[in-house]
Design an enzyme around this catalytic site. Structure first.
Site, PDB file in Angstrom:
ATOM      1  N   LYS A  40      57.896  10.130  82.303  1.00 24.95           N
ATOM      2  CA  LYS A  40      58.283  10.029  80.892  1.00 24.95           C
ATOM      3  C   LYS A  40      59.805   9.976  80.733  1.00 24.95           C
ATOM      4  O   LYS A  40      60.308   9.151  79.987  1.00 24.95           O
ATOM      5  CB  LYS A  40      57.728  11.219  80.087  1.00 24.95           C
ATOM      6  CG  LYS A  40      56.216  11.335  80.087  1.00 24.95           C
ATOM      7  CD  LYS A  40      55.717  12.446  79.157  1.00 24.95           C
ATOM      8  CE  LYS A  40      56.161  13.840  79.515  1.00 24.95           C
ATOM      9  NZ  LYS A  40      55.616  14.357  80.784  1.00 24.95           N
ATOM     10  N   ARG A  46      65.899  21.932  89.171  1.00 22.82           N
ATOM     11  CA  ARG A  46      64.928  22.568  88.276  1.00 22.82           C
ATOM     12  C   ARG A  46      64.047  23.514  89.067  1.00 22.82           C
ATOM     13  O   ARG A  46      63.318  23.092  89.973  1.00 22.82           O
ATOM     14  CB  ARG A  46      64.061  21.494  87.598  1.00 22.82           C
ATOM     15  CG  ARG A  46      64.759  20.813  86.456  1.00 22.82           C
ATOM     16  CD  ARG A  46      63.869  19.799  85.795  1.00 22.82           C
ATOM     17  NE  ARG A  46      62.588  20.351  85.348  1.00 22.82           N
ATOM     18  CZ  ARG A  46      61.761  19.697  84.536  1.00 22.82           C
ATOM     19  NH1 ARG A  46      62.079  18.502  84.094  1.00 22.82           N
ATOM     20  NH2 ARG A  46      60.617  20.242  84.176  1.00 22.82           N
TER      21      ARG A  46
HETATM   22  P1  AMP Z   1      59.590  19.053  80.680  1.00 24.75           P
HETATM   23  O1  AMP Z   1      61.021  18.797  80.976  1.00 24.75           O
HETATM   24  O2  AMP Z   1      59.089  18.240  79.520  1.00 24.75           O
HETATM   25  O3  AMP Z   1      58.715  18.910  81.901  1.00 24.75           O
HETATM   26  O4  AMP Z   1      59.478  20.573  80.222  1.00 24.75           O
HETATM   27  C1  AMP Z   1      59.821  21.632  81.102  1.00 24.75           C
HETATM   28  C2  AMP Z   1      59.256  22.941  80.574  1.00 24.75           C
HETATM   29  O5  AMP Z   1      59.815  23.215  79.284  1.00 24.75           O
HETATM   30  C3  AMP Z   1      57.753  22.960  80.362  1.00 24.75           C
HETATM   31  O6  AMP Z   1      57.037  23.272  81.545  1.00 24.75           O
HETATM   32  C4  AMP Z   1      57.608  24.040  79.295  1.00 24.75           C
HETATM   33  O7  AMP Z   1      57.755  25.320  79.846  1.00 24.75           O
HETATM   34  C5  AMP Z   1      58.840  23.782  78.421  1.00 24.75           C
HETATM   35  N1  AMP Z   1      58.542  22.810  77.335  1.00 24.75           N
HETATM   36  C6  AMP Z   1      59.066  21.557  77.192  1.00 24.75           C
HETATM   37  N2  AMP Z   1      58.586  20.959  76.092  1.00 24.75           N
HETATM   38  C7  AMP Z   1      57.735  21.849  75.526  1.00 24.75           C
HETATM   39  C8  AMP Z   1      56.898  21.817  74.375  1.00 24.75           C
HETATM   40  N3  AMP Z   1      56.822  20.730  73.590  1.00 24.75           N
HETATM   41  N4  AMP Z   1      56.155  22.928  74.091  1.00 24.75           N
HETATM   42  C9  AMP Z   1      56.221  24.020  74.870  1.00 24.75           C
HETATM   43  N5  AMP Z   1      56.962  24.116  75.982  1.00 24.75           N
HETATM   44  C10 AMP Z   1      57.726  23.040  76.308  1.00 24.75           C
END
Ligand code: AMP
Length: 192
Positions: free
Chosen positions: A14, A134
């Site tokens: 994404k 990360r």
């Molecule tokens: P991502 O970078 O989108 O993979 O997000 C990394 C982490 O941030 C996720 O594993 C969640 O812990 C948190 N996170 C990101 N977006 C959301 C969301 N829309 N709702 C809840 N937690 C989120």
């Protein structure tokens, strides 16, 4: 406005495809993961609280994320459209997003999901973990937890948009440019 949701599990591409799409279509990129990581880097209270959930591979509470999206909208009033990446991740977030967009006299135009096999996802995330810095990418246990959360809490979000006939899925494996072309075909059909 043209508002697009790029949907899919962690590691489905994404973020990578979002960068290419915002450049091509002039959308504003709204990645809640990036916003949360910025809060952590700034050592804000919200960031410190969110980090506890993120390090466990769990979702940050809806109220926190929805509040963050609301203030992002306030700061980007001139946007001609948004690309949502990693949001909404729960049915409650999808409902809240509908309401926030409704207040701006707009709505979600299209949701496109990137389909990628779980083995490929784990491989990509572990690879990314070597360089992304990360902490949630370099631990296979945390990665598996994020998939479990995706299946349980996030995949039902697809039904919200299927019911509105706004949901499309494409193959998220292969060359980056091939995947990008598949996305552009759907977007341009929906823009027309
Ligand atoms: P991502 O970078 O989108 O993979 O997000 C990394 C982490 O941030 C996720 O594993 C969640 O812990 C948190 N996170 C990101 N977006 C959301 C969301 N829309 N709702 C809840 N937690 C989120």
């Amino acid at each position: 406005m043209f508002n697009l949701i790029l949907f899919g599990p962690p590691g489905s591409g994404k973020g990578t495809q979002s960068d290419k799409l915002v450049a091509k279509y002039g959308l504003v990129h709204l990645s809640t993961g990036n916003l949360l990581r910025q809060e952590i880097a700034d050592k804000s209270e919200l960031g410190l609280e969110a980090k506890k959930f993120m390090d466990m591979g769990r979702l940050v509470p809806d109220s926190v994320v929805i509040g963050m999206v609301d203030s992002f909208f306030e700061k980007n009033k001139e946007a001609k459209g948004f690309l949502f990446d990693g949001f909404p991740r729960t049915s409650a977030q999808a409902v809240a997003l509908d309401e926030l967009l409704h207040k701006k006299n707009t709505e979600i135009a299209t949701v496109i999901a990137l389909n990628v096999s779980e083995d490929e996802l784990v491989k990509r995330l572990l690879e990314r973990g070597k360089t992304s810095g990360r902490s949630d990418d370099n631990n296979e246990g945390v990665i598996r937890k994020r998939f479990a959360v995706y299946i349980e809490e996030t995949s039902p979000v697809a039904d919200h948009y299927k019911a509105k006939e706004k949901y499309f899925a494409i193959k998220g494996e292969g060359e980056l440019d091939e995947i990008f072309d598949r996305l552009c075909v759907v977007i341009e059909q929906q823009m027309a």
